[in-house]
Design a protein around this motif. Sequence first.
Motif, PDB file in Angstrom:
ATOM      1  N   ASN A  16       0.643  -0.885   0.136  1.00 48.96           N
ATOM      2  CA  ASN A  16      -0.073   0.121  -0.055  1.00 48.96           C
ATOM      3  C   ASN A  16       0.764   1.310   0.073  1.00 48.96           C
TER       4      ASN A  16
ATOM      5  N   ARG B   5       2.567   1.735  -3.496  1.00 47.92           N
ATOM      6  CA  ARG B   5       1.462   2.069  -4.569  1.00 47.92           C
ATOM      7  C   ARG B   5       1.340   3.551  -4.418  1.00 47.92           C
TER       8      ARG B   5
ATOM      9  N   ARG C 105       2.962   6.755  -7.089  1.00 46.95           N
ATOM     10  CA  ARG C 105       1.705   7.510  -7.612  1.00 46.95           C
ATOM     11  C   ARG C 105       2.052   8.941  -7.847  1.00 46.95           C
TER      12      ARG C 105
ATOM     13  N   PHE D  38       4.015  -1.828 -12.048  1.00 48.85           N
ATOM     14  CA  PHE D  38       3.981  -0.403 -11.535  1.00 48.85           C
ATOM     15  C   PHE D  38       3.197   0.193 -12.681  1.00 48.85           C
TER      16      PHE D  38
ATOM     17  N   PHE E 212      -0.474   2.039 -11.797  1.00 53.15           N
ATOM     18  CA  PHE E 212      -0.612   3.341 -11.185  1.00 53.15           C
ATOM     19  C   PHE E 212       0.641   4.472 -11.262  1.00 53.15           C
TER      20      PHE E 212
END
Length: 375
Positions: free
Chosen positions: A141, A144, A148, A164, A167
Amino acid sequence: MNKKYRFHICHLTSVHPRNDSRIFHKMCKSMASRDVKVTLVVADSKGDEMIDNVEIIDIGAPAGRLKRITQTTTEIFNKAKELNADLFHLHDPELLLIAKKLKKLNKKVIFDSHEDTVNTILVSPYLKSPVSNIISFLYGNFERYVCRKIDGVIGATPYIESYFKKFARQTENINNYPILSDKKQENISWDQKQNEVCYIGSIDDTRGIKDLMNSLDITESEVRLNLAGMYSSSSLERDIKEHKNYYLVNDFGYINSEEVKNIYSRSIAGVVTLHPIPTFLVSLPIKMFEYMVAGIPFIASDFPYWRSLLKGSNCCIFVDPQKPNEIAAAIDHFILNKEIAKQMGEVGRKLVYENFSWKSQSEKLLTFYQKVLSN
């Protein structure tokens, strides 16, 4: 008169050595040869130096894993602020902790994912399930979320990049292919070959060392294993050195690149029998390519991705890495059929020069840097 550079790239690592193959020898040196200013920040207490136009800055080795994650990452961030590079290239998952801080300074930041960290945590020898499941979930989590926000992500394999791509703002796949000379090496002599196979790299149970050891006394041929690299733990090192077949091992320990070449020159085949865990199933082990460059065939885990990668070429024997009898049969095939082994080695060498050169990846890396900087 100061030299004019295209731009300034700063590589940051809290874990990898300054002479790391991927970071220093491939990425840093290939960009430094293209009029790019390159700085590499490391944490090893070996001091600052300039090598091949790459400025290496040392912030000192951490005292333990926890301090590496906390204190060392902070020191790397402070050094990065001083350097004021155009783009910061992060190489370790823990450095994602400072990625957003660098972004707040209006810096371009990219993350280089060398491995599938989320799945690697699940099989970590330092963690026990269900703790590993929880940490993997939390890290996934966090990864990610940060990726971003930053400018891009590099994946060391197509599989990692595809993850990857879902995102991250922009991604690129930079494969860890070997550095090849523009001119092919002279013919490899097989006169000095011994009845030996080799394994060079990180020595770990998940990389098949115990199954390889168990295969040595069920071969029909008289064979020795040339073993070189660092053991993943002192307990594993003790287990291997107390193994009933250790008398058949030439244990070289950690060696330099010239010594590696010497081992390849005397070995008839290489071994890369990683276990079928998620992170290995889609990996690109550099030792596979090194065996091919050295002109020796190899024994490889029977992974579908590896079969497709090698395009059906007859340069290796695929085996179930957890079946010592299959490994032993493959060893016998090479030791008892040296002319066939030589021919398979030549096939692999031709394939690596045609398809797996770092030169193609350095072109992609430069283009990716320029793309990130222009956005």
